[in-house]
Design a protein around this motif. Structure first.
Motif, PDB file in Angstrom:
ATOM      1  N   ASP A 106      -8.603  48.642  46.523  1.00  0.00           N
ATOM      2  CA  ASP A 106      -8.653  49.273  47.839  1.00  0.00           C
ATOM      3  C   ASP A 106      -7.597  48.630  48.734  1.00  0.00           C
ATOM      4  O   ASP A 106      -7.196  47.487  48.532  1.00  0.00           O
ATOM      5  N   MET A 107      -7.155  49.390  49.693  1.00  0.00           N
ATOM      6  CA  MET A 107      -6.031  48.959  50.534  1.00  0.00           C
ATOM      7  C   MET A 107      -6.336  47.676  51.313  1.00  0.00           C
ATOM      8  O   MET A 107      -5.458  46.833  51.488  1.00  0.00           O
ATOM      9  N   ASN A 108      -7.576  47.487  51.758  1.00  0.00           N
ATOM     10  CA  ASN A 108      -7.929  46.259  52.487  1.00  0.00           C
ATOM     11  C   ASN A 108      -7.741  45.024  51.613  1.00  0.00           C
ATOM     12  O   ASN A 108      -7.264  43.993  52.089  1.00  0.00           O
ATOM     13  N   THR A 109      -8.106  45.125  50.347  1.00  0.00           N
ATOM     14  CA  THR A 109      -7.947  43.996  49.423  1.00  0.00           C
ATOM     15  C   THR A 109      -6.480  43.670  49.229  1.00  0.00           C
ATOM     16  O   THR A 109      -6.069  42.510  49.320  1.00  0.00           O
ATOM     17  N   VAL A 110      -5.676  44.694  48.974  1.00  0.00           N
ATOM     18  CA  VAL A 110      -4.233  44.482  48.786  1.00  0.00           C
ATOM     19  C   VAL A 110      -3.629  43.865  50.042  1.00  0.00           C
ATOM     20  O   VAL A 110      -2.864  42.903  49.966  1.00  0.00           O
ATOM     21  N   GLN A 111      -3.995  44.390  51.193  1.00  0.00           N
ATOM     22  CA  GLN A 111      -3.467  43.882  52.457  1.00  0.00           C
ATOM     23  C   GLN A 111      -3.855  42.416  52.678  1.00  0.00           C
ATOM     24  O   GLN A 111      -3.031  41.603  53.103  1.00  0.00           O
ATOM     25  N   THR A 112      -5.106  42.068  52.366  1.00  0.00           N
ATOM     26  CA  THR A 112      -5.564  40.687  52.513  1.00  0.00           C
ATOM     27  C   THR A 112      -4.776  39.748  51.607  1.00  0.00           C
ATOM     28  O   THR A 112      -4.316  38.689  52.036  1.00  0.00           O
ATOM     29  N   LEU A 113      -4.615  40.142  50.351  1.00  0.00           N
ATOM     30  CA  LEU A 113      -3.892  39.300  49.397  1.00  0.00           C
ATOM     31  C   LEU A 113      -2.429  39.130  49.797  1.00  0.00           C
ATOM     32  O   LEU A 113      -1.894  38.017  49.799  1.00  0.00           O
ATOM     33  N   LEU A 114      -1.797  40.228  50.142  1.00  0.00           N
ATOM     34  CA  LEU A 114      -0.381  40.153  50.493  1.00  0.00           C
ATOM     35  C   LEU A 114      -0.145  39.434  51.816  1.00  0.00           C
ATOM     36  O   LEU A 114       0.876  38.767  51.980  1.00  0.00           O
ATOM     37  N   SER A 115      -1.090  39.528  52.742  1.00  0.00           N
ATOM     38  CA  SER A 115      -0.906  38.836  54.025  1.00  0.00           C
ATOM     39  C   SER A 115      -0.871  37.323  53.832  1.00  0.00           C
ATOM     40  O   SER A 115      -0.113  36.626  54.513  1.00  0.00           O
ATOM     41  N   VAL A 116      -1.666  36.810  52.897  1.00  0.00           N
ATOM     42  CA  VAL A 116      -1.618  35.374  52.610  1.00  0.00           C
ATOM     43  C   VAL A 116      -0.241  35.001  52.068  1.00  0.00           C
ATOM     44  O   VAL A 116       0.347  33.995  52.475  1.00  0.00           O
TER      45      VAL A 116
END
Length: 124
Positions: A106-116
């Motif tokens: 899901d997009m929230n997971t990808v966004q969380t991982l990439l933001s780190v």
């Protein structure tokens, strides 16, 4: 105790009982099993991260391995703290793993991982 803390405590306890020849595979399997229970959508990431660790961290002690998987779980969980880090090689592998699995997450997971990764300046 949250699932991340429980994983850490259980992994440490379990690895103490494993032989030198079996702890690596057992730790990897336990990590994947825990992720499966936590969030099945993260399973491809967990399996790929586990294989990366098996392939590249042959000299890790039990404690090193438990700490590494704890950090990966924290990254997946969105609770990766400022004092956690990986080697540049691990960051590169995690970037590739996340990119390969991005369409199934899901997009929230990808966004969380990439933001780190962006915060840590892990993109060139």
């Amino acid at each position: 105790m949250n699932i991340l803390g429980k994983f850490y405590a259980d992994a440490k306890r379990r690895m103490e009982k494993q032989s030198d020849s079996s702890f690596r595979q057992e730790l990897c399997s336990f990590f994947i099993q825990t992720i499966r229970s936590y969030d099945k959508s993260l399973l491809p990431l967990a399996e790929s991260a586990g294989q990366h660790w098996l392939d590249t961290h042959q000299l890790d002690t039990r404690e090193d391995g438990v700490n590494w998987f704890y950090s990966v779980f924290a990254l997946f969980d969105g609770s990766f703290s400022a004092d956690m880090d990986f080697s540049d090689e691990d960051w590169d592998a995690l970037d590739m793993i996340i990119s390969e699995s991005a369409e199934s997450l899901d997009m929230n997971t990808v966004q969380t991982l990439l933001s780190v990764m962006v915060e840590r300046h892990k993109f060139e």
